[in-house]
Each structure stands twice: as C-alpha cells, then as structure tokens.
Design an enzyme around this catalytic site. Structure first.
Site, PDB file in Angstrom:
ATOM      1  N   HIS A 224      -7.534   1.180   1.427  1.00 57.89           N
ATOM      2  CA  HIS A 224      -7.307  -0.206   1.811  1.00 57.89           C
ATOM      3  C   HIS A 224      -6.185  -0.431   2.831  1.00 57.89           C
ATOM      4  CE1 HIS A 224      -7.821  -4.408   1.405  1.00 57.89           C
ATOM      5  NE2 HIS A 224      -8.188  -4.449   0.151  1.00 57.89           N
TER       6      HIS A 224
ATOM      7  N   SER B 117     -17.314 -27.189  -1.634  1.00 63.42           N
ATOM      8  CA  SER B 117     -17.112 -25.857  -1.079  1.00 63.42           C
ATOM      9  C   SER B 117     -17.617 -24.828  -2.098  1.00 63.42           C
ATOM     10  CB  SER B 117     -15.620 -25.651  -0.811  1.00 63.42           C
ATOM     11  OG  SER B 117     -15.263 -24.306  -1.026  1.00 63.42           O
ATOM     12  N   PRO B 118     -18.572 -23.967  -1.713  1.00 68.36           N
ATOM     13  CA  PRO B 118     -19.088 -22.980  -2.666  1.00 68.36           C
ATOM     14  C   PRO B 118     -17.991 -22.071  -3.227  1.00 68.36           C
ATOM     15  CG  PRO B 118     -20.514 -23.091  -0.738  1.00 68.36           C
ATOM     16  CD  PRO B 118     -19.315 -23.942  -0.441  1.00 68.36           C
ATOM     17  N   ASP B 119     -17.055 -21.684  -2.358  1.00 65.64           N
ATOM     18  CA  ASP B 119     -16.006 -20.788  -2.845  1.00 65.64           C
ATOM     19  C   ASP B 119     -15.149 -21.476  -3.894  1.00 65.64           C
ATOM     20  OD1 ASP B 119     -14.551 -18.174  -2.533  1.00 65.64           O
ATOM     21  OD2 ASP B 119     -12.912 -19.597  -2.214  1.00 65.64           O
TER      22      ASP B 119
ATOM     23  N   LYS C 114     -23.297 -26.582  -2.110  1.00 67.77           N
ATOM     24  CA  LYS C 114     -23.413 -27.278  -0.812  1.00 67.77           C
ATOM     25  C   LYS C 114     -24.194 -28.580  -0.979  1.00 67.77           C
ATOM     26  CE  LYS C 114     -23.286 -23.540   2.604  1.00 67.77           C
ATOM     27  NZ  LYS C 114     -24.068 -22.866   3.654  1.00 67.77           N
TER      28      LYS C 114
ATOM     29  N   SER D 159      -7.983 -13.723  -2.418  1.00 68.53           N
ATOM     30  CA  SER D 159      -7.592 -13.311  -1.061  1.00 68.53           C
ATOM     31  C   SER D 159      -7.995 -14.368  -0.049  1.00 68.53           C
ATOM     32  CB  SER D 159      -8.307 -12.033  -0.646  1.00 68.53           C
ATOM     33  OG  SER D 159      -8.128 -11.029  -1.580  1.00 68.53           O
TER      34      SER D 159
ATOM     35  N   TYR E  90       0.794  -1.231   0.000  1.00 67.11           N
ATOM     36  CA  TYR E  90       0.000   0.000   0.000  1.00 67.11           C
ATOM     37  C   TYR E  90       0.829   1.286   0.000  1.00 67.11           C
ATOM     38  CZ  TYR E  90      -3.688  -3.323   0.853  1.00 67.11           C
ATOM     39  OH  TYR E  90      -4.539  -4.377   0.716  1.00 67.11           O
TER      40      TYR E  90
ATOM     41  N   PRO F 283     -11.227  -0.254  -2.691  1.00 68.98           N
ATOM     42  CA  PRO F 283     -12.437  -0.923  -3.178  1.00 68.98           C
ATOM     43  C   PRO F 283     -13.690  -0.070  -2.969  1.00 68.98           C
ATOM     44  CG  PRO F 283     -11.268  -2.236  -1.516  1.00 68.98           C
ATOM     45  CD  PRO F 283     -10.722  -0.861  -1.458  1.00 68.98           C
TER      46      PRO F 283
ATOM     47  N   SER G  79     -11.637 -11.949  -5.244  1.00 63.90           N
ATOM     48  CA  SER G  79     -11.837 -11.957  -3.805  1.00 63.90           C
ATOM     49  C   SER G  79     -13.289 -12.261  -3.481  1.00 63.90           C
ATOM     50  CB  SER G  79     -11.453 -10.575  -3.261  1.00 63.90           C
ATOM     51  OG  SER G  79     -11.472 -10.553  -1.871  1.00 63.90           O
TER      52      SER G  79
ATOM     53  N   LYS H 218     -24.954 -20.259  -2.873  1.00 67.05           N
ATOM     54  CA  LYS H 218     -24.156 -21.273  -2.153  1.00 67.05           C
ATOM     55  C   LYS H 218     -24.899 -22.598  -2.040  1.00 67.05           C
ATOM     56  CE  LYS H 218     -23.321 -18.660   1.569  1.00 67.05           C
ATOM     57  NZ  LYS H 218     -22.835 -18.242   2.890  1.00 67.05           N
TER      58      LYS H 218
ATOM     59  N   THR I 155      -3.529 -10.735   4.728  1.00 58.19           N
ATOM     60  CA  THR I 155      -3.999 -11.716   3.737  1.00 58.19           C
ATOM     61  C   THR I 155      -2.851 -12.576   3.195  1.00 58.19           C
ATOM     62  OG1 THR I 155      -3.640 -10.180   1.915  1.00 58.19           O
ATOM     63  CG2 THR I 155      -5.861 -10.233   2.888  1.00 58.19           C
TER      64      THR I 155
ATOM     65  N   TYR J  70      -5.216 -14.835  -8.446  1.00 60.12           N
ATOM     66  CA  TYR J  70      -5.099 -14.457  -7.034  1.00 60.12           C
ATOM     67  C   TYR J  70      -6.476 -14.526  -6.401  1.00 60.12           C
ATOM     68  CZ  TYR J  70      -4.016 -11.288  -3.061  1.00 60.12           C
ATOM     69  OH  TYR J  70      -3.830 -10.727  -1.817  1.00 60.12           O
TER      70      TYR J  70
HETATM   71  N1  COA Z   1     -20.090 -29.509   1.518  1.00 61.94           N
HETATM   72  C1  COA Z   1     -21.077 -28.736   2.019  1.00 61.94           C
HETATM   73  N2  COA Z   1     -20.861 -27.484   2.507  1.00 61.94           N
HETATM   74  C2  COA Z   1     -19.618 -26.994   2.462  1.00 61.94           C
HETATM   75  C3  COA Z   1     -18.541 -27.735   1.932  1.00 61.94           C
HETATM   76  C4  COA Z   1     -18.820 -29.061   1.453  1.00 61.94           C
HETATM   77  N3  COA Z   1     -17.851 -29.843   0.953  1.00 61.94           N
HETATM   78  N4  COA Z   1     -17.426 -27.001   2.018  1.00 61.94           N
HETATM   79  C5  COA Z   1     -17.784 -25.820   2.581  1.00 61.94           C
HETATM   80  N5  COA Z   1     -19.102 -25.822   2.858  1.00 61.94           N
HETATM   81  C6  COA Z   1     -19.890 -24.763   3.513  1.00 61.94           C
HETATM   82  C7  COA Z   1     -19.135 -24.172   4.678  1.00 61.94           C
HETATM   83  O1  COA Z   1     -19.383 -24.910   5.847  1.00 61.94           O
HETATM   84  C8  COA Z   1     -19.702 -22.765   4.736  1.00 61.94           C
HETATM   85  O2  COA Z   1     -20.975 -22.818   5.352  1.00 61.94           O
HETATM   86  P1  COA Z   1     -21.758 -21.488   5.870  1.00 61.94           P
HETATM   87  O3  COA Z   1     -22.340 -20.824   4.652  1.00 61.94           O
HETATM   88  O4  COA Z   1     -22.797 -22.045   6.752  1.00 61.94           O
HETATM   89  O5  COA Z   1     -20.741 -20.658   6.568  1.00 61.94           O
HETATM   90  C9  COA Z   1     -19.919 -22.428   3.293  1.00 61.94           C
HETATM   91  O6  COA Z   1     -20.040 -23.681   2.621  1.00 61.94           O
HETATM   92  C10 COA Z   1     -18.832 -21.577   2.694  1.00 61.94           C
HETATM   93  O7  COA Z   1     -17.613 -22.287   2.686  1.00 61.94           O
HETATM   94  P2  COA Z   1     -16.563 -22.118   1.485  1.00 61.94           P
HETATM   95  O8  COA Z   1     -17.279 -21.748   0.264  1.00 61.94           O
HETATM   96  O9  COA Z   1     -15.694 -23.310   1.436  1.00 61.94           O
HETATM   97  O10 COA Z   1     -15.722 -20.850   1.821  1.00 61.94           O
HETATM   98  P3  COA Z   1     -15.314 -20.100   3.134  1.00 61.94           P
HETATM   99  O11 COA Z   1     -16.495 -19.423   3.726  1.00 61.94           O
HETATM  100  O12 COA Z   1     -14.510 -20.992   3.985  1.00 61.94           O
HETATM  101  O13 COA Z   1     -14.388 -18.973   2.497  1.00 61.94           O
HETATM  102  C11 COA Z   1     -12.358 -17.927   1.911  1.00 61.94           C
HETATM  103  C12 COA Z   1     -13.190 -19.212   1.840  1.00 61.94           C
HETATM  104  C13 COA Z   1     -11.053 -18.146   1.210  1.00 61.94           C
HETATM  105  C14 COA Z   1     -13.105 -16.806   1.226  1.00 61.94           C
HETATM  106  C15 COA Z   1     -12.132 -17.609   3.417  1.00 61.94           C
HETATM  107  O14 COA Z   1     -11.336 -18.610   4.000  1.00 61.94           O
HETATM  108  C16 COA Z   1     -11.410 -16.316   3.643  1.00 61.94           C
HETATM  109  O15 COA Z   1     -10.205 -16.296   3.798  1.00 61.94           O
HETATM  110  N6  COA Z   1     -12.129 -15.183   3.683  1.00 61.94           N
HETATM  111  C17 COA Z   1     -11.594 -13.869   3.802  1.00 61.94           C
HETATM  112  C18 COA Z   1     -11.301 -13.311   2.442  1.00 61.94           C
HETATM  113  C19 COA Z   1     -10.986 -11.855   2.511  1.00 61.94           C
HETATM  114  O16 COA Z   1     -10.406 -11.391   3.462  1.00 61.94           O
HETATM  115  N7  COA Z   1     -11.435 -11.120   1.487  1.00 61.94           N
HETATM  116  C20 COA Z   1     -11.312  -9.717   1.434  1.00 61.94           C
HETATM  117  C21 COA Z   1      -9.938  -9.251   1.309  1.00 61.94           C
HETATM  118  S1  COA Z   1      -9.919  -7.504   1.444  1.00 61.94           S
HETATM  119  C1  HC5 Z   2     -15.193  -4.254   0.073  1.00 60.69           C
HETATM  120  C2  HC5 Z   2     -14.481  -5.432  -0.487  1.00 60.69           C
HETATM  121  C3  HC5 Z   2     -13.057  -5.263  -0.646  1.00 60.69           C
HETATM  122  C4  HC5 Z   2     -12.269  -6.431  -1.148  1.00 60.69           C
HETATM  123  C5  HC5 Z   2     -10.880  -6.012  -1.345  1.00 60.69           C
HETATM  124  C6  HC5 Z   2      -9.888  -7.099  -1.554  1.00 60.69           C
HETATM  125  O1  HC5 Z   2     -10.199  -8.231  -1.731  1.00 60.69           O
HETATM  126  O2  HC5 Z   2      -8.628  -6.695  -1.568  1.00 60.69           O
HETATM  127  C7  HC5 Z   2      -7.562  -7.633  -1.723  1.00 60.69           C
HETATM  128  C8  HC5 Z   2      -6.711  -7.561  -0.479  1.00 60.69           C
HETATM  129  C9  HC5 Z   2      -5.708  -8.615  -0.338  1.00 60.69           C
HETATM  130  O3  HC5 Z   2      -4.680  -8.376   0.317  1.00 60.69           O
HETATM  131  O4  HC5 Z   2      -5.876  -9.711  -0.847  1.00 60.69           O
HETATM  132  C10 HC5 Z   2      -6.736  -7.190  -2.924  1.00 60.69           C
HETATM  133  N1  HC5 Z   2      -7.348  -7.371  -4.240  1.00 60.69           N
HETATM  134  C11 HC5 Z   2      -8.452  -6.431  -4.473  1.00 60.69           C
HETATM  135  C12 HC5 Z   2      -6.288  -7.074  -5.230  1.00 60.69           C
HETATM  136  C13 HC5 Z   2      -7.836  -8.753  -4.477  1.00 60.69           C
END
Ligand code: COA
Ligand code: HC5
Length: 633
Positions: free
Chosen positions: A348, A435-437, A430, A461, A112, A125, A561, A426, A472, A459
């Site tokens: 940020h 995992s939805p993500d 599920k 996050s 930053y 953001p 992200s 999601k 992160t 990438y």
């Molecule tokens: N079967 C059924 N359900 C499942 C599953 C499976 N195999 N795997 C996961 N799920 C469920 C989880 O239990 C969770 O349930 P909930 O909705 O009741 O909470 C849901 O599905 C979501 O899980 P998943 O999609 O695996 O993702 P997550 O919530 O663990 O998120 C990340 C993953 C990477 C986003 C999280 O770990 C993270 O780091 N988040 C922060 C990101 C961040 O900081 N972003 C902004 C940056 S500025």
């Molecule tokens: C209001 C939502 C903001 C999301 C911002 C975010 O994900 O920033 C990331 C931060 C990091 O360190 O992973 C950077 N990114 C935007 C470049 C993914």
C-alpha cells in the site's frame, strides 16, 4: 516521448525522506504529465480553531461525557492565543509553504514505512477479479499470458504519459500514484522500511517476476526489438517456467516477506549477504511486477468459496497453501489460481486503491476485447526465463521456519466474509435523492449499533488527490447525526416520518463531511500534522494528543473504504485494531460487493455476523423509505 523519470527520492537528515525535483533535461521538464501536476493546488493547512471545534464535535458520539468535558478543557488550552497549538500551526504553515505537499512524506512514513506489523493482512489490500472459466493449468497459463499483455498495454500509457486525467466532483486529480505502482518495491529495514522505484532509473526494467511452486523466475516481457511480447509468446514462456518448476521440497523463500517488519528487516540483511541471493532479490525488486501462479487452495463449502478466494488474495492461505508463493514487498502481485480465480495483492505504501483498480479495469477490458488468437506460425526462439536461485544456510532456514509459523497464526486469526448484497445497488439511494456512499455508511452505523448498542470511531477513506501528491483523509462516519439516526431506528416510540428525517439529516451530514474531507478541510491529517510538528520542534507532547479521547478517536473499530470499479471486482483488507472490523465495499448499480474482516482471537467480533447485520440494515432502511411518504423537496 516524455520520460517518466522526473524525480529522485533522497533521504535528508535523520531519515526524513523528501522528494526533490531534480534538474533534468529540457525534454523531460515539458512533459504533459508534469504540466498537469503543476496545475494542481497544494494541500491547505486548515484553520486551527476550525479543526479544534470539529474535533470536539467528532468526539461526542464516541467518548463518555466526562472525557468530552476534559477534552474541551485541553483543546481550549491548546488553541488559545499564545498556546502551543498556535505555535505548531505556524510551523505547519511554514512547512506547507516550503514543500510540495506538507503531509505526503510524513504520511507515507508514519502510515506505512514506520509501521512494523506485517504488511500481510495489516496493510496490503487484496482484490478479486470476476471468476474466469478456465479450470486447469493450461487455462491458468493462457489467462496469465493475456493478463500480462493487458498490464503491458496499460504500462504503455504510463510510459507515454497518455493516461487520461481522472476527476472527482468535477476537479482534476493528481496522477502521481500511477507512476509509483510498476517497477517499484518496498525494502525492509531494521527499524523503518523504504521504497525503491526503478521506473525512474536510466535503464528501466524490462522483466517481470513469475513465481510458481515457490520458485522464482525472471521473465523478460519485451523482445529484442523493444516491443512487448505477444500473448502467444508469453504463453510459451510461462509454459517453460511451469515445466521447469515442478513441486519440490525447496524452501518457500517468499514467506519471509510475511513477517513482522523488524524481524524481516534483520533476516533480509542476513539473506542478502550472499551474492546469489542478493542478485535474485534485486531481480524481484527491479521487476515490473510479480505474477503468482498459484497451486491448490483449501477445500471449503460452496458458500465460503468467494471468501476463500479473497483470503488467497490477502494472504495466500498459510504456508501449506500459497503464502510462500508471493513476494509481499512487491508493489503489485497478480495472483492466478488453477480454478478460474484471479486477483492481486498490493503493497500500500506507494499508492491508493483507485489507480490499481483503474489498471485492473483496463486489463479486463483488454482481455475481453482481444479474443485469443492461437497462431500456428513459428515464433522464433526466445531466451529462456531465468530461474532465480537462493542459497539457504541454517540461519535463513530458521528464519523461514519462524515466518511459516507466524504466517500460519495470522492465517488462523483472519476471519473474512465476502457478501454480495444483490437486492439493490447505487440505484435505490439515488432514486431517493441520497448519496449512495452516505447511505451505505449509515447502514454500517446501524449494523454496528444493533450488534453492540453503541457507536464506535469509524474511518472511511476520502481521496485528497485534488491536491498535488495528495493521498487520503478520514471521513468520520460516526457523528452526532448518525448517532441520532441509529438510536431512533429500532425505537418503537418513534414515527417512521421522524426516522426518515433523521436518516436524511445523517446522510446529508455524511456527504458534507465528505466534501470537507476531499477539500482538505477535515481534522485527522491536520491533527496528525500538528502532532508531528511537535515532534519536529521537540516541544513536549501537547496533552490533546495524550488524552484518552484522542486514543479513542483513533481506535477505529470500523475501518471502511469505498473502492468502486467498472468491472465486478471485490476488494478486501484486514481490521486495523484487534477488536475491530475492516469493511471494503464496491457499490455497483444493482448490487454491492462487501468484504468484511475481523480477527478470530477477539471474542466480540465476527465477520459473518456483521455482514448479516449490514444486509439487514440495508434492507430495513430501504423498507422504511418505501413505507414512508416523503415531503416533496
Ligand atoms: N441524489 C442522487 N444521486 C446522488 C446524490 C443525491 N443526493 N448524491 C450523490 N449522487 C450520485 C453521484 O452523482 C454519483 O453518481 P455516479 O454514480 O454517476 O458517479 C454517485 O451518486 C456516487 O456518489 P456518492 O455515493 O455520494 O459518492 P462518491 O462517488 O462521491 O464517493 C467517496 C465518495 C468518499 C468514496 C469519494 O469522495 C472518495 O474520496 N473516493 C476515494 C476513496 C479512496 O481513495 N478509497 C481507497 C483508499 S485506498
Ligand atoms: C484495493 C482496495 C484497497 C483499499 C485500501 C484502502 O482503503 O486503504 C485505506 C487507505 C487510506 O489511507 O485510507 C486504509 N484502510 C484499509 C485502513 C481503510
């Protein structure tokens, strides 16, 4: 009450800032927040050999074979006994044993404060709130008053240290970022920026900044009894502000904050030579947050309306619209239009998205819980909001003109497409025990592969907040298993059962990389640490870091992200490379909000096309799962 003022930021040596725990009074040290913080583990330094192996595996889908072979040799040299990697590893381990978090200051600095592109689009953001039903100035002011009251209600929890501790995967998270977002501001420098946080001063601020028609006001939001103003009182004060800031040909001073940081740093030094300007700037920097009461937005077709609102939150639409109605250095700026749209932009450096989203979720709940009570009783007189004046000399005027021009180019450059994917959320992954993500990330991989017939460095996050002062880590979504899946998906020679099994492998692989990342065992921050350790120890830069593969690995054509929220919000950010995309998504139960961004000057990218390809990919993957009987687990 425990005071939140618990540490000071000091600069040590050659501008290497670090946080020192300041010996403070006994009442402060015993705070519930501090004891929670102390109980958190420190960020580990992963084993060198593990990172080297994982790095080479991550290169496989994104570099050429000869590049990979060359990197294997360089990595082998780097990590061998007596190699420079081992020396740097020891240095890093020493740093880890001497600091609260070996990474966090380095990260804030490199990601930053040393990054010199404008914060607008390139770093800050945007977030869009669900649309409200007001459609005029009156509604705008009433809603703004409620929003301020909601933020002050949240601030009480910060001040009292009664914020509930958050959890991820069953582990408690570091709550430090919540203490960094209010009453703080980024300060431009000539070569690097800094952050000030006035929440920790002996007299924390009691005012916010309001900007309307490019004119700034200081508004006290606590009464003489120390209690927050009521919604009615805030409305009266906002009305006074709006009535005394009609459109004028005043210079939009805030546009300066949209500039390249070196340019703004120079202009800033010049701006604050004037005493009035310095006081006005300081009032903005010290304020709890900024509230932007916006004017009209560009007319667009109905289907582009959500994208237009996202753009307002990200950059304000250009100098003729609302880009000058901001102070982009401010950590949190709430933005309210006249047409029911609202949201925020945040700088940020002090925090990640989730604490900001928690604040917004609280504000919306607060607004919904407390129906508007219009009191007819007299409210007593409140001091008038204080207008912040600026003296504009010819040099400042020139800086403003240049800032307008570069902001307008940037506004033209940004290609933003909001897509609400409303076929499922999601719930579907599920139900398929995925995992939805990871499922969404694999759809992004498929969408990109279909457009470009190749995989790109991706990438995502991941939160490191399980560790004290964690920020992160990178989840590298393009992997060997994701590549095998996307290559097979449209291959007519492959059976559906094989495609499903490749999807399952890729999803499991992604989920296990995620677990590794949130536990501090992924590769990117470790590699950055080794590189910065080489700078610190003044050893010549190891060839692993000057290698073509390393630049390719960091050229994130997909920067993504997941930012979940309780309310139906949309988050957005810009791409991080000229020929790449930014993809932010918020998976709700039955739908997913996406914001896809790209740059118009790149002929190969197009935000609408990628958004369309993501929709197709999600639908096609779901159809595959529904058509294919799966073996019982
Ligand atoms: N079967 C059924 N359900 C499942 C599953 C499976 N195999 N795997 C996961 N799920 C469920 C989880 O239990 C969770 O349930 P909930 O909705 O009741 O909470 C849901 O599905 C979501 O899980 P998943 O999609 O695996 O993702 P997550 O919530 O663990 O998120 C990340 C993953 C990477 C986003 C999280 O770990 C993270 O780091 N988040 C922060 C990101 C961040 O900081 N972003 C902004 C940056 S500025
Ligand atoms: C209001 C939502 C903001 C999301 C911002 C975010 O994900 O920033 C990331 C931060 C990091 O360190 O992973 C950077 N990114 C935007 C470049 C993914």
């Amino acid at each position: 009450m425990w005071a939140v003022c618990y540490r000071t930021m000091v600069k040590v040596g050659m501008g290497k800032p670090c946080y020192l725990v300041k010996p403070v009074s006994a009442t402060r040290v015993a705070g519930r927040y501090l004891s929670h913080q102390k109980s958190l583990p420190s960020l580990p330094v992963p084993a060198l050999q593990q990172t080297c192996e994982r790095y080479l595996a991550a290169l496989e889908p994104i570099v050429e074979l000869d590049e990979l072979n060359n990197s294997k040799e360089l990595v082998g040299e780097f990590q061998k006994p007596g190699g420079v990697g081992q020396r740097l590893q020891r240095g890093l381990e020493k740093r880890a044993s001497n600091t609260d978090n070996w990474l966090s200051e380095w990260w804030i600095q490199t990601a930053y404060l040393d990054y010199r592109m404008p914060v607008v689009v390139h770093s800050s953001p945007g977030l869009v709130l669900p649309r409200m039903d007001f459609r005029d100035k009156e509604g705008q002011m009433r809603y703004a008053a409620k929003l301020i009251a909601g933020v002050l209600d949240f601030k009480t929890m910060i001040d009292n240290e009664t914020l509930p501790v958050e959890f991820l995967g069953g582990s408690p998270l570091c709550m430090n970022q919540y203490y960094e977002v209010l009453s703080s501001c980024r300060i431009p420098g000539l070569k690097r920026d800094s952050i000030v946080n006035h929440a920790k001063s002996s007299r924390p601020p009691k005012h916010i900044t309001v900007v309307h028609n490019f004119q700034f006001f200081r508004l006290d939001v606590y009464g003489s009894d120390g209690a927050p103003l009521t919604t009615d009182q805030l409305y009266v004060q906002l009305k006074k502000i709006c009535d005394s800031s009609l459109p004028s040909n005043k210079e939009p001073i805030g546009i300066l904050t949209t500039q390249h940081r070196d340019v703004w740093g120079k202009a800033y030094a010049n701006l604050i030579k004037d005493k009035t300007n310095k006081e006005s700037v300081r009032a903005i920097q010290r304020s709890i947050f900024t509230l932007c009461l916006d004017g009209a937005t560009p007319p667009v077709d109905a289907d582009m309306q959500p994208s237009c609102v996202a753009v307002q939150m990200l950059h304000g639409g250009g100098s003729q619209w609302n880009s000058g109605n901001r102070w982009f250095d401010k950590t949190v700026q709430f933005v309210i239009g006249e047409d029911g749209s609202s949201g925020l932009n945040y700088e940020h450096a002090p925090a990640e998205g989730p604490p900001i989203v928690a604040l917004i979720d609280h504000v919306i709940e607060h607004i919904r819980r407390k129906p508007e009570i219009l009191s007819s009783s007299p409210m007593g007189t409140l001091p008038n909001p204080h207008k912040l004046h600026f003296n504009i000399n010819p040099e400042i005027k020139k800086d403003i003109e240049e800032a307008k021009q570069s902001m307008d180019l940037l506004a033209q450059e940004l290609d933003m497409r909001v897509m609400v994917f409303n076929h499922f959320g999601k719930n579907v992954p599920k139900a398929h025990r995925m995992s939805p993500d990871a499922f969404i990330q694999m759809a992004l991989q498929l969408a990109y592969y279909r457009m470009y017939q190749r995989c790109c460095a991706t990438y995502e996050s991941a939160s490191l907040r399980m560790f004290r002062r964690g920020r992160t880590e990178t989840i590298r979504s393009a992997s060997g298993t994701s590549a095998a899946f996307v290559k097979a998906f449209d291959d007519p020679s492959k059976q559906n059962t094989e495609k499903v099994s490749l999807l399952e492998k890729a999803v499991r692989g992604h989920r296990s990389y995620t677990n590794m990342a949130i536990k501090g065992e992924a590769i990117d921050r470790h590699l950055l640490g080794l590189k910065l350790q080489a700078v610190e120890e003044q050893v010549s830069m190891p060839t692993v870091f000057t290698d073509m593969s390393y630049s390719k690995a960091l050229h994130y054509q997909l920067s993504t992200s997941q930012v979940p929220s309780k309310m139906d919000c949309l988050m957005c950010f810009g791409p991080v490379v000229a020929d790449g995309y930014g993809v932010c998504y918020n998976p709700m139960n039955d739908h997913i909000n996406f914001a896809v961004s790209a740059f118009n000057s790149c002929k190969e990218t197009n935000a609408s096309n990628l958004a369309g390809a993501i929709k197709e990919a999600l639908l096609d993957i779901m159809a595959l799962l529904e058509q294919t009987p799966r073996a019982k687990l």
